[in-house]
Scaffold this motif. Sequence first.
Motif, mmCIF file in Angstrom:
data_model
loop_
_atom_site.group_PDB
_atom_site.id
_atom_site.type_symbol
_atom_site.label_atom_id
_atom_site.label_comp_id
_atom_site.label_asym_id
_atom_site.label_seq_id
_atom_site.Cartn_x
_atom_site.Cartn_y
_atom_site.Cartn_z
ATOM 1 N N UNK A 178 31.654 78.282 64.872
ATOM 2 C CA UNK A 178 32.176 77.123 64.152
ATOM 3 C C UNK A 178 32.224 75.858 64.994
ATOM 4 N N UNK A 179 31.474 75.853 66.092
ATOM 5 C CA UNK A 179 31.347 74.595 66.835
ATOM 6 C C UNK A 179 30.438 73.629 66.083
ATOM 7 N N UNK A 180 29.567 74.163 65.258
ATOM 8 C CA UNK A 180 28.622 73.355 64.504
ATOM 9 C C UNK A 180 27.441 74.217 64.111
ATOM 10 N N UNK A 181 26.386 73.593 63.619
ATOM 11 C CA UNK A 181 25.170 74.315 63.238
ATOM 12 C C UNK A 181 23.964 73.521 63.724
ATOM 13 N N UNK A 182 22.983 74.177 64.338
ATOM 14 C CA UNK A 182 21.780 73.470 64.800
ATOM 15 C C UNK A 182 20.987 72.923 63.611
ATOM 16 N N UNK A 183 20.739 71.626 63.617
ATOM 17 C CA UNK A 183 20.016 71.007 62.505
ATOM 18 C C UNK A 183 18.643 71.632 62.316
ATOM 19 N N UNK A 184 17.951 71.892 63.406
ATOM 20 C CA UNK A 184 16.600 72.455 63.293
ATOM 21 C C UNK A 184 16.632 73.794 62.550
#
Length: 318
Positions: A178-184
């Motif tokens: 849940x730190x974020x998600x890689x856009x790629x």
Amino acid sequence: MILESGPSGLVLVDGGARIVFVNEHAGELLGYARGELVGQPVECLVPDRFRDGHPDLRRVFDLSPRDRPMGTGRDLTARRKDGSEFSVEIALKPMVVDGRPYVLAELVDITERKRTEDRQRLLIGELNHRIQNLFAVIQSVALSSLSGERPLREARDVFIDRLQSLGRAYTLMTEQEWRGAPLRQILASETSAFSDRVTLDGVEVMVKQNAAQSFALLLHELTTNAVKYGALSAPEGSIAVRWSVERDLRPMSFVLSWQEDGGPTVAPPTRSGYGRKIIEDTMRRIGKHSIEYAPQGLKYRMEAPLEKVGWVVDESAM
């Protein structure tokens, strides 16, 4: 020997509230050398702000001495020699030795337990926030998918497809704790069925939670539109997706472009469909966008402050 070898800190106090014994573990917890506490008033272990009221609490206990935990339902702290404090649990046991009253206090340092409880409360609060956020997103997707003149079966399929897109984004965020998600990876998951015809080119960006939901829905709608009407509806069609961070813009901005080529000749739609509405509603939360229905292929461009989108993983790549 039994008191010394106990796993807890033990402090023995006489009827005059003077400390007469402290085992080694309690001395270590409180920061005192061996024997240094003997003869001291027990109030020296009480934080300054509670010290004046402590004698009254002792008198209440002396009226009906019995084994009991101290401060049940309250957060207790003990004072170290250097004035610092730490969270404790204290159990009191009244004793009579040679006709004289004593109280044996057992001290347990619960600092780590308190940290764990605080983390759990924080996680529960964060989980509740995420659940409420997800429900709001699902409600919005349901309203846009199931309303209008679309046949029920088609509306159901559209709704399920959009939920699956959200699910993929949530899976990516879970993998990243849940730190974020890689856009790629968001882009790759939405266009995986056409990976040989979709070019992805941009810096490594980690997308925040809310932005990840928005990107998942946005890219799902663009891909679905390309499959039905655009470049991916023709065997020779292709899509180029490029993104970058523009440092010269104020505030520093994230820019993404979607360029279709090789599909059927594009004509502007005669009405605004539900997919277009989702794109507009989604992007309104984080930035601005434009859609150009160029004859050779649809062009989409979005721009948003980088702080609303996420952050660049490798700054040296910019």
